[in-house]
Write a protein that holds these residues in place. Structure first.
Motif, PDB file in Angstrom:
ATOM      1  N   VAL A  54       0.846  -1.183   0.000  1.00 32.00           N
ATOM      2  CA  VAL A  54       0.000   0.000   0.000  1.00 32.00           C
ATOM      3  C   VAL A  54       0.890   1.245   0.000  1.00 32.00           C
ATOM      4  N   VAL A  55       0.595   2.187  -0.930  1.00 33.98           N
ATOM      5  CA  VAL A  55       1.334   3.449  -0.972  1.00 33.98           C
ATOM      6  C   VAL A  55       0.635   4.458  -0.071  1.00 33.98           C
ATOM      7  N   GLU A  56      -0.625   4.640  -0.324  1.00 41.15           N
ATOM      8  CA  GLU A  56      -1.484   5.461   0.539  1.00 41.15           C
ATOM      9  C   GLU A  56      -2.895   4.934   0.356  1.00 41.15           C
ATOM     10  N   THR A  57      -3.840   5.429   1.124  1.00 44.00           N
ATOM     11  CA  THR A  57      -5.203   4.924   1.021  1.00 44.00           C
ATOM     12  C   THR A  57      -5.676   4.991  -0.434  1.00 44.00           C
ATOM     13  N   GLY A  58      -6.106   3.850  -0.967  1.00 46.46           N
ATOM     14  CA  GLY A  58      -6.626   3.827  -2.333  1.00 46.46           C
ATOM     15  C   GLY A  58      -5.550   3.709  -3.393  1.00 46.46           C
ATOM     16  N   SER A  59      -4.325   3.454  -2.994  1.00 45.19           N
ATOM     17  CA  SER A  59      -3.242   3.380  -3.978  1.00 45.19           C
ATOM     18  C   SER A  59      -2.265   2.262  -3.612  1.00 45.19           C
ATOM     19  N   VAL A  60      -1.873   1.484  -4.618  1.00 41.80           N
ATOM     20  CA  VAL A  60      -1.056   0.294  -4.368  1.00 41.80           C
ATOM     21  C   VAL A  60       0.096   0.248  -5.359  1.00 41.80           C
ATOM     22  N   ARG A  61       1.299  -0.124  -4.871  1.00 41.49           N
ATOM     23  CA  ARG A  61       2.416  -0.303  -5.789  1.00 41.49           C
ATOM     24  C   ARG A  61       2.657  -1.797  -5.994  1.00 41.49           C
ATOM     25  N   LEU A  62       2.730  -2.204  -7.256  1.00 44.09           N
ATOM     26  CA  LEU A  62       2.960  -3.619  -7.552  1.00 44.09           C
ATOM     27  C   LEU A  62       4.459  -3.929  -7.473  1.00 44.09           C
ATOM     28  N   ALA A  63       4.782  -5.215  -7.534  1.00 44.82           N
ATOM     29  CA  ALA A  63       6.180  -5.634  -7.403  1.00 44.82           C
ATOM     30  C   ALA A  63       7.044  -5.038  -8.502  1.00 44.82           C
ATOM     31  N   GLY A  64       6.469  -4.817  -9.683  1.00 49.48           N
ATOM     32  CA  GLY A  64       7.227  -4.270 -10.792  1.00 49.48           C
ATOM     33  C   GLY A  64       7.321  -2.749 -10.752  1.00 49.48           C
ATOM     34  N   GLY A  65       6.735  -2.108  -9.762  1.00 47.51           N
ATOM     35  CA  GLY A  65       6.840  -0.667  -9.609  1.00 47.51           C
ATOM     36  C   GLY A  65       5.622   0.114 -10.061  1.00 47.51           C
ATOM     37  N   GLU A  66       4.706  -0.507 -10.851  1.00 50.72           N
ATOM     38  CA  GLU A  66       3.518   0.207 -11.303  1.00 50.72           C
ATOM     39  C   GLU A  66       2.651   0.587 -10.110  1.00 50.72           C
ATOM     40  N   VAL A  67       2.084   1.760 -10.139  1.00 47.03           N
ATOM     41  CA  VAL A  67       1.187   2.181  -9.064  1.00 47.03           C
ATOM     42  C   VAL A  67      -0.230   2.234  -9.625  1.00 47.03           C
ATOM     43  N   VAL A  68      -1.137   1.543  -8.951  1.00 51.07           N
ATOM     44  CA  VAL A  68      -2.531   1.533  -9.415  1.00 51.07           C
ATOM     45  C   VAL A  68      -3.445   1.930  -8.277  1.00 51.07           C
ATOM     46  N   ARG A  69      -4.648   2.347  -8.629  1.00 52.14           N
ATOM     47  CA  ARG A  69      -5.621   2.675  -7.610  1.00 52.14           C
ATOM     48  C   ARG A  69      -6.473   1.432  -7.324  1.00 52.14           C
ATOM     49  N   ALA A  70      -6.733   1.191  -6.057  1.00 50.71           N
ATOM     50  CA  ALA A  70      -7.511   0.012  -5.675  1.00 50.71           C
ATOM     51  C   ALA A  70      -8.163   0.251  -4.314  1.00 50.71           C
ATOM     52  N   ARG A  71      -9.095  -0.626  -3.959  1.00 51.58           N
ATOM     53  CA  ARG A  71      -9.705  -0.521  -2.628  1.00 51.58           C
ATOM     54  C   ARG A  71      -8.682  -1.016  -1.607  1.00 51.58           C
ATOM     55  N   THR A  72      -8.414  -0.203  -0.611  1.00 48.95           N
ATOM     56  CA  THR A  72      -7.478  -0.635   0.435  1.00 48.95           C
ATOM     57  C   THR A  72      -8.091  -0.367   1.799  1.00 48.95           C
ATOM     58  N   ASP A  73      -7.681  -1.164   2.763  1.00 48.82           N
ATOM     59  CA  ASP A  73      -8.045  -0.806   4.138  1.00 48.82           C
ATOM     60  C   ASP A  73      -6.860  -1.008   5.078  1.00 48.82           C
ATOM     61  N   SER A  74      -5.665  -1.075   4.503  1.00 49.02           N
ATOM     62  CA  SER A  74      -4.476  -1.202   5.358  1.00 49.02           C
ATOM     63  C   SER A  74      -3.697   0.112   5.316  1.00 49.02           C
ATOM     64  N   SER A  75      -2.814   0.275   6.289  1.00 47.09           N
ATOM     65  CA  SER A  75      -2.046   1.511   6.373  1.00 47.09           C
ATOM     66  C   SER A  75      -0.895   1.460   5.357  1.00 47.09           C
ATOM     67  N   PRO A  76      -0.396   2.601   4.929  1.00 43.95           N
ATOM     68  CA  PRO A  76       0.698   2.664   3.958  1.00 43.95           C
ATOM     69  C   PRO A  76       1.885   1.811   4.392  1.00 43.95           C
ATOM     70  N   GLY A  77       2.534   1.186   3.424  1.00 44.66           N
ATOM     71  CA  GLY A  77       3.692   0.357   3.724  1.00 44.66           C
ATOM     72  C   GLY A  77       3.366  -1.113   3.946  1.00 44.66           C
ATOM     73  N   THR A  78       2.084  -1.418   4.162  1.00 46.44           N
ATOM     74  CA  THR A  78       1.709  -2.812   4.409  1.00 46.44           C
ATOM     75  C   THR A  78       1.866  -3.647   3.132  1.00 46.44           C
ATOM     76  N   SER A  79       2.447  -4.843   3.293  1.00 48.52           N
ATOM     77  CA  SER A  79       2.486  -5.777   2.154  1.00 48.52           C
ATOM     78  C   SER A  79       1.082  -6.305   1.921  1.00 48.52           C
ATOM     79  N   ILE A  80       0.664  -6.310   0.689  1.00 44.77           N
ATOM     80  CA  ILE A  80      -0.695  -6.792   0.386  1.00 44.77           C
ATOM     81  C   ILE A  80      -0.667  -7.665  -0.874  1.00 44.77           C
ATOM     82  N   THR A  81      -1.803  -8.280  -1.147  1.00 49.67           N
ATOM     83  CA  THR A  81      -1.969  -8.955  -2.421  1.00 49.67           C
ATOM     84  C   THR A  81      -3.131  -8.272  -3.125  1.00 49.67           C
ATOM     85  N   LEU A  82      -2.878  -7.868  -4.332  1.00 39.83           N
ATOM     86  CA  LEU A  82      -3.950  -7.229  -5.096  1.00 39.83           C
ATOM     87  C   LEU A  82      -4.752  -8.325  -5.780  1.00 39.83           C
TER      88      LEU A  82
END
Lengths: 359, 301, 268
Positions: free
Chosen positions: A249-277
């Motif tokens: 998670v980059v910030e609420t509603g934003s996620v960075r993938l392993a390859g560096g792309e940043v996409v918008r998505a539904r999130t409920d974790s705090s920034p920096g958390t490892s997640i699976t999209l």
């Protein structure tokens, strides 16, 4: 609603077999009056054990099971206001259809005239009219299934339990019976608790679904919510098709993938958390050029690494490089471009279609 | 059982491990109660009699032959090493082993033949044809051979006509034939049950794997029918070891087997303690066979 | 099924198996047939055909001793079968339908022993026991002995039937408000009935067949038919024995066919 009015109230129920095997692990669940509720999970997840405990065929090691507020405790099955449709139907081979259906009423010492009129109604309800004097051995699988249903329903139970009742039928018949079961349920208004390992069956019929795994209830919710918003990796993987991309998670509603792309998505974790999209294949679209993508969407670049033909749809496996790969399902209609393996494509999805699940 | 001093739980009480255990214990108790009539009966009329055989085998012999429960001794067991007794025991063991082997070889081929018939109806019919002699009176079946093997019997006449044999009644071969005839169905039925159940696709796979049919049979069919072989062998071996009617009707003085010898101890010889020791020896063999049976998981009959 | 075909192909092995098969059937049936045929021979000398005659059967009908032993046999068979069927069926239920209870394994083993024990040994055991506990030898002691070996056979037959019967039948009955007794009476018993009757017929047959055990535990005047016939056979071979034997085999056949008919009806 309070606990006492739930049709089925399960509180802190655990079932152990022997010392080591925990079949059901401390589950809490309330099923409301008139609900079509499914317990969904892979084999061995504890769903059938849970059903059998509600029926009284097994006793819990701990916890409380209430039917409309009444504690069931060690009450034997014959004293519970519940009936069951068994997986193997368990029709009595030495009795005809009528006697099978009337068995429960006779055991309850219901008057003869009433037995025959209620049996008649039940036979009509499940559309077996005219087969009254057949033996179970002379009926098709679908007909046996209907007898089992009528035999349970005729007693007007407060709750009807169904243990994978369609498992033995072929696909077409199963689909017809799914709709029919749902219709019968809305007509009689009885609470149905339905056990199945077939997620499609659960989604088709249920008002709500409880997904079980390793004896635990991992998510309970309306069918649509279970499909759209799985709350954990198991449900995401078990219910429907799903692609998984690791990221953070980059910030609420934003996620960075392993390859560096940043996409918008539904999130409920705090920034920096490892997640699976997680992404549903049917919610993704493929384009040849970025310019074709409607404005405001997430865009990723990739290449087709596999194409599978399903008849009504096609599935493409798209490679994203370092970010991983996922599947895209495309309807088989003339307006859709067909891609070949190796084609460079642009993937687009709405930010509501992607969710970030914390590990 | 401690059931009575347990608190009778109310049916309408949330579950806890103690209640669950109580429910399970009551269920087990119900199972036990179902067994009680047969269990008690067999303890009184089978287990205790079995024990008393061993007790009496150490008793001393009274003047009437009835055992006296005093002057305990091991004479009965010691006599098992007498040359005469050793001959009889040896002969009985030989006859029982030979009979088991013959029944197994003939019975296996026979059961295999029935089990591999194509049509279910053919198999059922052939099986019924085996069941009829199985259910027919053992005495009558043995008697039939006495008729055939006697001086003017057909088998004797055939032997004299061909010059190959004479009157065989009252000889060991006659006893042998009678035992084979008597016990063959006991071997065929468990073997058939085991072979019938074999998944033939495994055998077919084996034919692909091992070039020769013989190898496929030895490596696959035979091991798969092992439960039947064990059950059938025990059902033939143990009763053959104690056979009485057959050697009595078809055998003579020189063919005395253990069964006859035991009966003699309770009749003419009036030596009950020795008869008990002889019976005890058979019982030990039987118990060993049973342990083997349960150990190898051959419960199929 | 296709593989069963392959196994029964018209190969050389199969021809040998067939030959062996028919030879075994001849071996099993010819001796009995000879007895049956000669029971209708008028000649007093066994083995010589003396023209068709029923004289030996007529003589049987007038043989008081034989008829008395037959009556004893029938009473013994009847009583021992009834008791053994009830006890054996309950034992089968205990072993197949209930959670593991303490000493279940011991019971299982004890139940199995009377099936393989040689007759002589069981006869010795019971004789010693009956004399030790002071039980007078007679019809009662014979019945007690027959029950002891018949329980096991009934239990085995009924258990085989129970093993084929899904326990969800009983669960369904309980779910449909049947009490334990109603479940047994309306569902379990009707479904295992072929096994129960089959077991009872086997018990009846075994009881009517027994020679050795009965001859040990019988008392004056309580001789059964097979024991009586055994005595006759030991003395000599007579056409009269052929006639009794034929009747005994016929009775066995009736029993075996009844049993098969019951099993078959149970399958439908």
């Amino acid at each position: 609603m309070t606990a006492s009015t739930a049709a089925v109230g399960i509180h802190g129920v655990t079932k152990r077999f022997g010392e080591d095997v925990v079949a059901v692990d401390d589950i809490d669940l309330e099923i409301q009056d008139g609900e079509f509720f499914s317990l969904l999970g892979p084999s061995g997840c504890g769903k059938t054990t849970t059903l059998r405990m509600i029926a009284g065929l097994e006793y819990p090691t701990a916890g409380s099971i209430r039917i409309f507020g009444e504690e069931m405790g060690l009450r034997p099955p014959n004293k519970r206001p519940i009936n069951t449709v068994f997986q193997s139907y368990a029709l009595f081979p030495h009795m005809n259809v009528e006697d099978n259906i009337g068995f429960g009423l006779r055991m309850q010492k219901v008057e003869k005239a009433e037995v025959s009129s209620r049996v008649g109604e039940a036979i009509d309800l499940v559309r077996l009219t005219g087969l009254n004097s057949r033996r179970p051995g002379e009926l098709s699988g679908g007909q046996q299934q209907r007898v089992a249903l009528a035999r349970a329903l005729v007693n007007r139970p407060k709750v009807l339990l169904l243990d994978e009742p369609l498992g033995a039928l072929d696909l077409k018949l199963r689909q017809t019976m799914q709709l029919e079961l749902k219709d019968i349920q809305s007509n009689v208004g009885i609470t149905f608790v339905y056990v199945t390992h077939d997620q499609e069956e659960a989604l088709t019929m249920s008002d709500r679904i409880g997904v079980m795994n390793h004896g635990q209830l991992v998510q309970v919710g309306r069918s649509e919510d279970i499909y759209e918003f799985p709350s954990n990796m198991f449900v995401a993987g078990f219910v429907g098709e799903m692609s998984f991309l690791p990221g953070e998670v980059v910030e609420t509603g934003s996620v960075r993938l392993a390859g560096g792309e940043v996409v918008r998505a539904r999130t409920d974790s705090s920034p920096g958390t490892s997640i699976t999209l997680i992404l549903r294949p049917e919610k993704l679209h493929l384009y040849g050029e970025v310019s074709e993508v409607p404005p405001g969407r997430n865009v990723l670049n990739g290449s087709v690494s596999r194409r599978t033909f399903y008849g009504n749809s096609l599935s493409y496996e798209v490679e994203l490089g370092a970010s991983g790969s996922f599947d895209v399902q495309v309807e088989n209609v003339p307006s859709q471009t067909r891609w070949d393996v190796g084609d460079k494509v642009v993937i687009d999805f709405h930010h509501e279609a992607a969710s970030a699940l914390a590990e | 059982m401690t059931l009575t001093d347990e608190r009778k739980p109310s049916e309408e009480e949330a579950a806890n491990p103690e209640l669950e255990r109580g429910a399970e214990r009551r269920e087990a108790w119900r199972g036990f109660l179902h067994a009680v009539p047969a269990y008690a009966y067999l303890i009184v009329f089978f287990v205790l009699p079995l024990v008393i055989v061993f007790v009496f085998s150490f008793a001393s012999r009274g003047r009437t032959g009835r055992p006296l429960l005093e002057d305990w001794n091991v004479d009965g067991w010691a006599r098992l090493t007498d040359p005469l007794v050793r001959t009889i025991v040896g002969r009985s063991l030989l006859v029982a082993v030979m009979n088991t082997v013959f029944c197994l070889v003939i019975g296996y081929a026979f059961a295999y033949w029935i089990a591999t018939r194509r049509k279910q109806s053919t198999r059922t019919l052939l099986l019924i044809l085996v069941l009829i002699p199985f259910w027919s009176n053992f005495l009558v079946r043995t008697y039939a051979w006495r008729m055939l093997l006697d001086s003017d019997g057909y088998i004797t006449q055939l032997g004299e006509f061909t010059g190959l044999w004479g009157r065989t009644l009252f000889t060991l071969p006659a006893v042998f034939l009678g035992l084979l005839y008597g016990y063959l169905p006991f071997m065929v039925l468990p073997l058939y049950a085991a072979i019938e159940r074999i998944d033939w696709s495994l055998v077919e796979a084996g034919r692909d794997l091992y070039a020769s049919g013989v190898k496929a049979f030895l490596r696959i069919t035979l091991p798969l029918s092992r439960p039947g072989i064990i059950a059938g062998s025990i059902l033939v071996f143990v009763p053959s070891l104690g056979a009485y009617v057959t050697p009595d009707i078809l055998g003579g003085a020189k063919t005395t087997l253990l069964g006859n010898f035991i009966v003699t101890q309770f009749g003419a010889a009036r030596n009950w303690p020795f008869g008990s020791a002889l019976s005890g020896a058979i019982l030990i063999v039987m118990l060993l066979a049973t342990i083997l049976y349960f150990r190898t998981g051959g419960r199929t009959v | 099924m296709t593989s069963r075909h392959a196994a029964s192909g018209r190969t050389r092995t199969d021809r040998w198996l067939s030959l062996n098969g028919w030879f075994v059937f001849a071996f099993l049936y010819l001796p009995i047939l000879v007895v049956i045929v000669f029971s209708f021979s008028g000649a007093a000398n066994v083995g010589t055909w003396g023209g068709f005659s029923l004289r030996w059967y007529r003589r049987l009908a007038g043989n008081e001793q034989l008829l008395a032993s037959l009556e004893n046999s029938l009473w013994v068979a009847l009583y021992s079968t009834i008791v053994a069927t009830v006890f054996g069926t309950a034992a089968a239920l205990a072993l197949d339908r209930y959670r593991r209870w303490a000493s279940r394994g011991t019971f299982d083993a004890i139940l199995y022993l009377p099936v393989i024990i040689p007759d002589v040994t069981m006869a010795v055991m019971l004789l010693l026991w009956f004399t030790q506990i002071g039980l007078p030898l007679g019809r009662a002691s014979i019945i007690l002995a027959h029950i002891a070996f018949n329980i096991s056979f009934v239990a085995i037959v009924v258990r085989a039937r129970l093993a084929h019967m899904d326990s969800s039948m009983e669960e369904a009955a309980a779910d449909l408000y049947a009490t334990r007794w109603q479940t047994f009476r309306r569902v379990t018993l009707p479904l295992i009935m072929p096994g129960v009757l089959g077991g009872a017929l086997l018990a009846l047959t075994l009881s009517l067949d027994d020679v050795v055990i009965t001859s040990f535990v019988q008392g004056p005047g309580s001789t059964t038919l097979p024991v009586h016939v055994f005595g006759l056979i030991r003395r000599s071979v007579t056409p009269e024995i052929n006639a009794v034997s034929t009747l005994m085999v016929t009775a066995s056949m009736i029993l075996v066919f009844s049993s098969l008919a019951i099993q078959r009806r149970g399958e439908n």
